[in-house]
Design an enzyme around this catalytic site. Structure first.
Site, PDB file in Angstrom:
ATOM      1  N   GLU A  50      63.780 -45.555  52.012  1.00  0.00           N
ATOM      2  CA  GLU A  50      63.144 -46.439  51.019  1.00  0.00           C
ATOM      3  C   GLU A  50      63.146 -45.846  49.612  1.00  0.00           C
ATOM      4  O   GLU A  50      63.166 -46.587  48.623  1.00  0.00           O
ATOM      5  CB  GLU A  50      61.707 -46.761  51.441  1.00  0.00           C
ATOM      6  CG  GLU A  50      61.593 -47.670  52.648  1.00  0.00           C
ATOM      7  CD  GLU A  50      61.527 -46.934  53.974  1.00  0.00           C
ATOM      8  OE1 GLU A  50      61.240 -47.586  54.999  1.00  0.00           O
ATOM      9  OE2 GLU A  50      61.750 -45.696  53.977  1.00  0.00           O
ATOM     10  N   PHE A 112      47.979 -50.637  62.276  1.00  0.00           N
ATOM     11  CA  PHE A 112      49.244 -49.913  62.367  1.00  0.00           C
ATOM     12  C   PHE A 112      50.069 -50.122  61.102  1.00  0.00           C
ATOM     13  O   PHE A 112      50.262 -51.243  60.646  1.00  0.00           O
ATOM     14  CB  PHE A 112      50.022 -50.412  63.590  1.00  0.00           C
ATOM     15  CG  PHE A 112      51.393 -49.801  63.729  1.00  0.00           C
ATOM     16  CD1 PHE A 112      51.546 -48.449  64.026  1.00  0.00           C
ATOM     17  CD2 PHE A 112      52.535 -50.570  63.541  1.00  0.00           C
ATOM     18  CE1 PHE A 112      52.801 -47.880  64.152  1.00  0.00           C
ATOM     19  CE2 PHE A 112      53.803 -50.015  63.661  1.00  0.00           C
ATOM     20  CZ  PHE A 112      53.934 -48.663  63.965  1.00  0.00           C
ATOM     21  N   GLN A 113      50.546 -49.032  60.528  1.00  0.00           N
ATOM     22  CA  GLN A 113      51.352 -49.030  59.295  1.00  0.00           C
ATOM     23  C   GLN A 113      50.630 -49.695  58.122  1.00  0.00           C
ATOM     24  O   GLN A 113      51.249 -50.313  57.260  1.00  0.00           O
ATOM     25  CB  GLN A 113      52.717 -49.671  59.522  1.00  0.00           C
ATOM     26  CG  GLN A 113      53.635 -48.811  60.383  1.00  0.00           C
ATOM     27  CD  GLN A 113      55.087 -49.246  60.370  1.00  0.00           C
ATOM     28  OE1 GLN A 113      55.396 -50.420  60.152  1.00  0.00           O
ATOM     29  NE2 GLN A 113      55.982 -48.301  60.607  1.00  0.00           N
ATOM     30  N   LYS A 162      51.688 -59.917  56.067  1.00  0.00           N
ATOM     31  CA  LYS A 162      52.637 -60.573  56.963  1.00  0.00           C
ATOM     32  C   LYS A 162      52.268 -62.022  57.240  1.00  0.00           C
ATOM     33  O   LYS A 162      53.139 -62.901  57.311  1.00  0.00           O
ATOM     34  CB  LYS A 162      52.744 -59.794  58.275  1.00  0.00           C
ATOM     35  CG  LYS A 162      53.836 -60.330  59.192  1.00  0.00           C
ATOM     36  CD  LYS A 162      54.095 -59.422  60.384  1.00  0.00           C
ATOM     37  CE  LYS A 162      55.255 -59.950  61.216  1.00  0.00           C
ATOM     38  NZ  LYS A 162      55.585 -59.052  62.353  1.00  0.00           N
ATOM     39  N   MET A 481      68.100 -24.582  37.620  1.00  0.00           N
ATOM     40  CA  MET A 481      67.118 -24.555  36.533  1.00  0.00           C
ATOM     41  C   MET A 481      65.926 -23.687  36.904  1.00  0.00           C
ATOM     42  O   MET A 481      65.366 -22.994  36.052  1.00  0.00           O
ATOM     43  CB  MET A 481      66.671 -25.975  36.184  1.00  0.00           C
ATOM     44  CG  MET A 481      65.896 -26.059  34.876  1.00  0.00           C
ATOM     45  SD  MET A 481      66.844 -25.477  33.440  1.00  0.00           S
ATOM     46  CE  MET A 481      67.762 -26.953  33.021  1.00  0.00           C
TER      47      MET A 481
END
Length: 573
Positions: A50, A112-113, A162, A481
């Site tokens: 993602e 959940f999630q 949802k 760096m």
């Protein structure tokens, strides 16, 4: 006719002219993915993480000026995308981020999630919404695109539970939207413009300091015309590269921590500084107290009033759209010059003599070698091979600075990098977004062996969508760096900056179905680059250049130091 919330999301994107959505599916967004499956106008690009979805949408937006769009699921889908959202936010990139959420009845129940997406992303978005009613969905998405693309651009997130994507209502998409609390100023104040012009015409040591706001506002043509009328020196920041033609004599290079000697000296010693779409950030001006030691008048034009006098007190603030305000300034300047009033030409000529003397230091020189590949030379050869006309994405580190210093940009939106947040891992997904937005273009990703591994899984995405990025890996076996700072500031104690177990990048590229080439000799640099853009022009090519491990980026302004306190090379240590 009623549509589901998922169908409404897709129809809204179609109404906005969206052609590509970068995303990764999950339970909370499956209705949206089903609606995407049932249409052909929008192409979904399946990334492998993602974070890459947000970066690819970001790169798409940077190279086009359009709003980039990404779609992720709830919970870890959102948290994985946060780095990409924050990267876009700090560089003011227009994006709409669509996120799934657990059903409305489950919000706050540790479902959940579930994650508090609005709370998590609030510090790193221009605005965010949680849509709890399907009837509010279309107008919310319209607001998101409006907010993302107007004023100072930025990412806007729309969190969609949802059950909202499953619910139905009549679809109507508003042509326009107005919000009482959001009305960005676009036109600069005429009185302030006239005051600025007065300072400009009397300046003896003027300096135009342009930033990323010039690129974001599509004001490159206006900036070039403004500088042409005045014959003033121009410096462009890391984010502003390409906003002014680097091939012009008036361009004195990039200012700041790794800017040129002449740009930094001119910034410090000018008497009138004209800031255009720039932030006076810490990497540009160094120590604000040191910067304020020299008296000067400062004009600052920016779309965001909160950026003006934030770090440096300015004398003439102008709040407005950079392109529109520059057009007004140019029109007034042309009238003034036509009426016989001139700039202080004699003083400016002397100023140019001083700048040319500073230029004589040749601060970007480096020792060439026939034995080991110098990273600077790879970037210079890349510029030659691509005729200076490629889209160049970069990751973050030494290679980023060498790309900025040695690839000369004459066009805006060709230099795609993470400036404000300094995000490693952006180079490859940025390049994916750029290529999808500009099919057939020459796209090079300049990276390092540390950065490229942060999103290297996107080699799979490039294979799936046939994206022939040319990856220029400046491989020095160090987090370069970090190593440079450790050498200079920490007594050469290289704590955790050496990459001790690197993969065989050639074999890895081949495993993903691409071309991999290892380059170890300086004489092979140019022919290999020519093969990549010629013989293999339709393939992704991973070029693993084994470079000098000890090379540093010069000039360098150390943290807490002023612009004129530059280290020009190892001899200054």
């Amino acid at each position: 006719m009623e549509l589901t919330g998922a169908e409404i999301v897709v129809r809204c994107l179609q109404e906005e002219g969206v052609e590509h959505v970068f995303g990764y599916p999950g339970g909370a967004v499956l209705y949206i993915y089903d609606a995407i499956f049932n249409q052909e106008k929008i192409r979904h690009v399946l990334v492998r993480h993602e974070q890459a979805a947000a970066h690819a949408a970001d790169g798409y937006a940077r190279s086009t000026g359009k709003v980039g769009v990404c779609l992720v699921t709830s919970g870890p889908g959102v948290t994985n995308a946060v780095t990409g959202i924050a990267t876009a936010y700090t560089d003011s990139i227009p994006m709409v981020v669509l996120t799934g959420q657990v059903p409305t009845h489950a919000i706050g129940e540790d479902a959940f999630q579930e994650a508090d997406t609005v709370g998590i992303t609030r510090p790193c978005v221009k605005h965010n919404f949680l849509v709890k009613d399907v009837r509010e969905l279309a107008v919310t998405i319209k607001k998101a695109f409006h907010i993302a693309s107007t004023g100072r651009p930025g990412p806007v997130l729309v969190d969609i539970p949802k059950d909202v994507t499953r619910a139905q209502c009549r679809f109507e998409y508003p042509k326009t939207v107005s919000m009482r609390s959001y009305n960005p100023v676009t036109r600069g104040h005429q009185g302030q413009i006239k005051k600025a012009l007065g300072l400009i015409l009397t300046a003896e040591r003027p300096m135009i300091y342009a930033g990323g706001g010039v690129v974001l506002a599509n004001a490159s043509e206006e900036l070039n015309r403004f500088a042409e009328l005045l014959d003033f020196p121009v410096t462009t920041t890391l984010m502003g590269l390409g906003g002014y033609r680097s091939s012009e004599r008036k361009w004195v290079g990039m200012p700041g921590m790794h800017g040129t000697y002449e740009a930094n000296m001119a910034m410090q010693h000018c008497d009138v500084l004209i800031g255009i779409g720039s932030r006076f950030d810490d990497r540009v001006i160094g120590n604000p107290k040191h910067f304020a030691q020299n008296p000067r008048k400062i004009i600052h034009l920016d779309i965001d009033p909160s950026s003006i006098s934030k770090r440096v007190r300015v004398d003439v603030p102008i709040v407005g759209d950079v392109r529109e305000t520059l057009r007004e300034m140019i029109a007034l300047l042309e009238q003034t010059l036509a009426a016989g009033q001139k700039t202080n030409a004699a003083a400016v000529a002397n100023w140019w003599k001083q700048i040319d003397e500073w230029r004589g230091r040749n601060c970007l020189k480096y020792r060439s070698s026939d034995e080991v590949i110098k990273p600077q030379s790879v970037v210079q050869k890349l510029w030659e091979v691509t005729d200076g006309d490629a889209f160049v994405t970069s990751d973050v580190g030494q290679h980023q600075m060498w790309a900025a210093q040695y690839y000369s940009f004459d066009k805006p939106r060709r230099w795609i990098n993470s400036g404000g947040l300094g995000t490693m891992g952006v180079g490859l997904p940025f390049a994916m977004g750029v290529l999808l937005a500009n099919p057939g273009a020459k796209v090079a990703c300049i990276t390092g062996e540390g950065s490229i591994q942060m999103n290297i899984q996107e080699l799979s995405t490039c294979r799936q969508y046939n994206l022939p990025v040319k990856i220029v890996n400046l491989n020095n076996g160090y987090l370069g760096m970090v190593r440079q700072w450790q050498q200079i500031e920490y007594g050469s104690r290289y704590s955790q900056s050496y990459v001790d177990a690197l993969p065989d990048f050639v074999a890895l590229a081949q495993a993903y179905g691409h071309v991999g080439i290892r380059v170890e000799r300086p004489k092979d640099v140019e022919p290999t680059l020519r093969d990549a853009f010629g013989k293999y022009k339709d393939r992704l090519v991973f070029l693993d250049f084994i470079t000098d491990k000890t090379e540093n980026v010069w000039p360098m302004v150390q943290g807490g130091k002023g612009l004129t306190e530059m280290l020009l090379g190892s001899e200054d240590l």
